[in-house]
Design an enzyme around this catalytic site. Structure first.
Site, PDB file in Angstrom:
ATOM      1  CG  ASN A  52     -48.251 -17.849  51.231  1.00 55.58           C
ATOM      2  OD1 ASN A  52     -48.362 -17.157  52.231  1.00 55.58           O
ATOM      3  ND2 ASN A  52     -48.147 -19.168  51.269  1.00 55.58           N
ATOM      4  CG  HIS A  94     -44.329 -16.703  55.410  1.00 56.34           C
ATOM      5  ND1 HIS A  94     -44.417 -17.229  54.142  1.00 56.34           N
ATOM      6  CD2 HIS A  94     -45.329 -17.282  56.120  1.00 56.34           C
ATOM      7  CE1 HIS A  94     -45.424 -18.095  54.076  1.00 56.34           C
ATOM      8  NE2 HIS A  94     -45.997 -18.135  55.275  1.00 56.34           N
ATOM      9  CE1 TYR A  97     -42.109 -19.745  54.389  1.00 59.25           C
ATOM     10  CE2 TYR A  97     -43.244 -20.012  56.490  1.00 59.25           C
ATOM     11  CZ  TYR A  97     -43.172 -20.236  55.130  1.00 59.25           C
ATOM     12  OH  TYR A  97     -44.157 -20.952  54.503  1.00 59.25           O
TER      13      TYR A  97
END
Length: 421
Positions: free
Chosen positions: A144, A194, A244
């Protein structure tokens, strides 16, 4: 076939190992190399990995090393799952943004930008060493923020595909609610990493019946509870946002929560301590139940499927991945990295056609894409002004006073990881 996992000392590596062992017919790995600078963790994880392989009758060889060049030499695919700065840096990412009234989270907002700035230069260095060792190797990025990191890799000309477990997690959740197998469920999944929405849930393939209205009517409460969003909101939207999106749709509520409870980083650090203690038990030969709470659920199955398809195996030809837009979403640049179903094969990932996107979602995607452009520029070239511009562009920041304060805090907390600071 040789696969290398960079960040192999991670506590959720056994999830990946379990998938390699169970799905060896899909992806026949002969040599699996775990590489990590943390020798103590690597020894514990590597030992458990060998025991898992042995228990499940996998005759592949598990190698552990701290030598990156040796690890990637001759690798057919390299999986990236590293965390620059470790959980200590994550703890900071989740804390200092709250001081300015903004969400503290490791992949989005100010914390996500900090992670990107630390991570992109390291990943690009690794990728160059992979290219020197084997120009035909595929890089599968699970590190990420996946969208920004994957875009950095693609712009540098690397053979890379980004992977996230949100889609496969929802696929399995929906399959359970509907009483079907996961293979029966095809998601109309659209967005950025996300920042995604399920706009359709189809049974039997891409052209199957869309049962999303039925899913929401019959199981809306369960879905809403998982997302921690109100059921009426899902009914009004008629789609399922990823969890998210709560950072956007309930920002102030989330900030208030985060200020009054231990950080996720603190929870994970304690879990990691317990997991590493378990991994040191020579009698343990399977992934422990506690690992399910660590994160990365179904990562192994998604990773195996993707690697198998890229390397010409028997992986699914259609998978949700992060790759170049290439006109798929006409309101975004062609070189934006989007997360959608794609046809995956030996030449990489080609996004499948996507239905027109509601402006409610398209607008937020365009905004976050602009932020990601600026974030990548800051990661590649550095400089306080570039960090400020990225923060000002992010919809979770957006005010110049916040952006100024967050810029100062970001640099102060990450100076050791920023060559230009």
């Amino acid at each position: 076939m040789k696969l290398t996992v960079v960040g192999g000392g991670s506590t959720y590596t056994p999830e990946l190992i379990d998938g390699f062992a169970r799905l060896r017919d899909t992806l026949p790995v002969e040599e699996l190399v775990l590489v990590d600078p943390a020798a103590d963790r690597l020894e514990l994880v590597g030992g458990l990995a060998r025991r898992i392989f042995a228990k499940q009758g996998h005759d592949g060889r598990v190698v552990t090393t701290s030598d990156l060049d040796a690890a990637v030499d001759g690798a057919d695919a390299v999986l990236l799952q590293l965390r620059v700065g470790g959980q200590a840096a994550r703890q900071q990412d989740e804390t200092w943004p709250l001081e300015c009234g903004c969400v503290g989270q490791e992949t989005t907002g100010a914390g996500g930008l900090a992670k990107a700035l630390r991570t992109v230069p390291v990943v690009l260095d690794i990728a160059e060493r992979v290219r020197r060792a084997n120009p035909d190797a595929w890089i599968i990025d699970f590190t990420n923020p996946v969208g920004i990191v994957t875009r950095a890799l693609l712009q540098a000309g690397h053979r890379a595909v980004g992977l996230c477990n949100v889609a496969i997690g929802l696929q399995r959740k929906f399959a359970g609610l509907l009483g079907v197998t996961p293979a029966d469920v095809h998601l109309d999944h659209v967005g950025l990493n996300h920042l995604t929405w399920e706009t359709g849930v189809r049974l039997g393939g891409q052209e199957g019946e869309d049962v999303l209205p039925r899913l929401l009517a019959e199981h809306g409460e369960a879905v809403a509870a998982d997302l921690r969003l109100p059921r009426p909101l899902l009914d009004r939207l008629g789609v399922v946002p990823s969890y998210y999106l709560r950072y956007y749709y309930a920002h102030d509520e989330v900030v208030d929560e985060l200020r009054t409870k231990p950080s996720r980083a603190a929870e994970v650090a304690e879990m990691e301590r317990q997991l590493l203690e378990m991994y040191g038990d020579p009698a343990l030969d399977e992934k422990p139940e506690l690992l399910a709470k660590r994160g990365g659920a179904y990562y192994s199955e998604a990773a195996v499927d993707l690697a198998a398809a890229l390397l010409g195996g028997t992986g699914s030809p259609y998978q949700v991945v992060n790759t170049y837009n290439r006109g798929t979403l006409p309101f975004l640049p062609d070189d934006a990295v989007i997360e959608v179903p794609a046809a995956v094969g030996g030449k990489g990932a080609a996004p499948l056609p996507v239905a027109d996107v509601d402006p409610l979602y398209a607008g937020l995607m365009a905004n976050v894409t602009a932020y990601e452009d600026l974030a990548l520029d800051a990661a590649l070239r550095g400089g306080r002004d570039r960090v400020f511009r990225a923060l000002l562009a992010h919809p979770l920041v957006g005010q110049y006073a916040y952006a100024e304060r967050l810029t100062d805090r970001l640099i102060a907390h990450n100076r050791e990881h920023l060559a230009w600071a």
